[in-house]
Design a protein around this motif. Structure first.
Motif, PDB file in Angstrom:
ATOM      1  N   LYS A  92      62.713  26.602  40.202  1.00  0.00           N
ATOM      2  CA  LYS A  92      61.638  25.707  40.601  1.00  0.00           C
ATOM      3  C   LYS A  92      60.612  26.490  41.402  1.00  0.00           C
ATOM      4  O   LYS A  92      60.952  27.254  42.300  1.00  0.00           O
ATOM      5  N   ASP A 111      55.387  22.615  41.285  1.00  0.00           N
ATOM      6  CA  ASP A 111      55.611  21.486  40.384  1.00  0.00           C
ATOM      7  C   ASP A 111      56.379  21.877  39.124  1.00  0.00           C
ATOM      8  O   ASP A 111      56.863  21.013  38.400  1.00  0.00           O
ATOM      9  N   LYS A 112      56.487  23.168  38.841  1.00  0.00           N
ATOM     10  CA  LYS A 112      57.166  23.623  37.615  1.00  0.00           C
ATOM     11  C   LYS A 112      58.661  23.742  37.881  1.00  0.00           C
ATOM     12  O   LYS A 112      59.097  24.359  38.848  1.00  0.00           O
ATOM     13  N   LYS A 113      59.449  23.156  36.992  1.00  0.00           N
ATOM     14  CA  LYS A 113      60.900  23.205  37.130  1.00  0.00           C
ATOM     15  C   LYS A 113      61.506  23.499  35.760  1.00  0.00           C
ATOM     16  O   LYS A 113      61.147  22.878  34.769  1.00  0.00           O
ATOM     17  N   THR A 114      62.426  24.443  35.714  1.00  0.00           N
ATOM     18  CA  THR A 114      63.147  24.794  34.497  1.00  0.00           C
ATOM     19  C   THR A 114      64.625  24.616  34.784  1.00  0.00           C
ATOM     20  O   THR A 114      65.136  25.080  35.793  1.00  0.00           O
TER      21      THR A 114
END
Length: 78
Positions: free
Chosen positions: A66, A69-72
């Motif tokens: 994370k 705002d980007k989460k993988t």
């Protein structure tokens, strides 16, 4: 004359067989030790914080990353 050559060849074969048996006896008596040791470390992942976490368990592997705002998130289970 032919008999002498055959006996010499027979002795040579006997010595080769004896040498092979000695090598097998020496190598088979060695104690085998494990070459690698696996250590599993489990850690609870922290929710809401930026960074990367990796969780390895009996059921599989869970990876999450994370950044803002980007989460993988990747989950591999058996």
């Amino acid at each position: 004359m032919m008999k002498k050559g055959t006996l010499t060849l027979g002795r040579f074969i006997n010595y080769v067989i004896l040498a092979v048996l000695v090598i097998f006896a020496v190598t088979s008596c060695r104690e085998e030790k494990p070459k690698t040791e696996t250590v599993i470390i489990e850690k609870q992942k922290e929710e809401g914080s930026d960074g990367t976490s990796l969780s390895v368990g009996k059921d599989g592997v869970e990876f999450s990353s994370k950044k803002g705002d980007k989460k993988t998130e990747v989950i591999i289970k058996d």
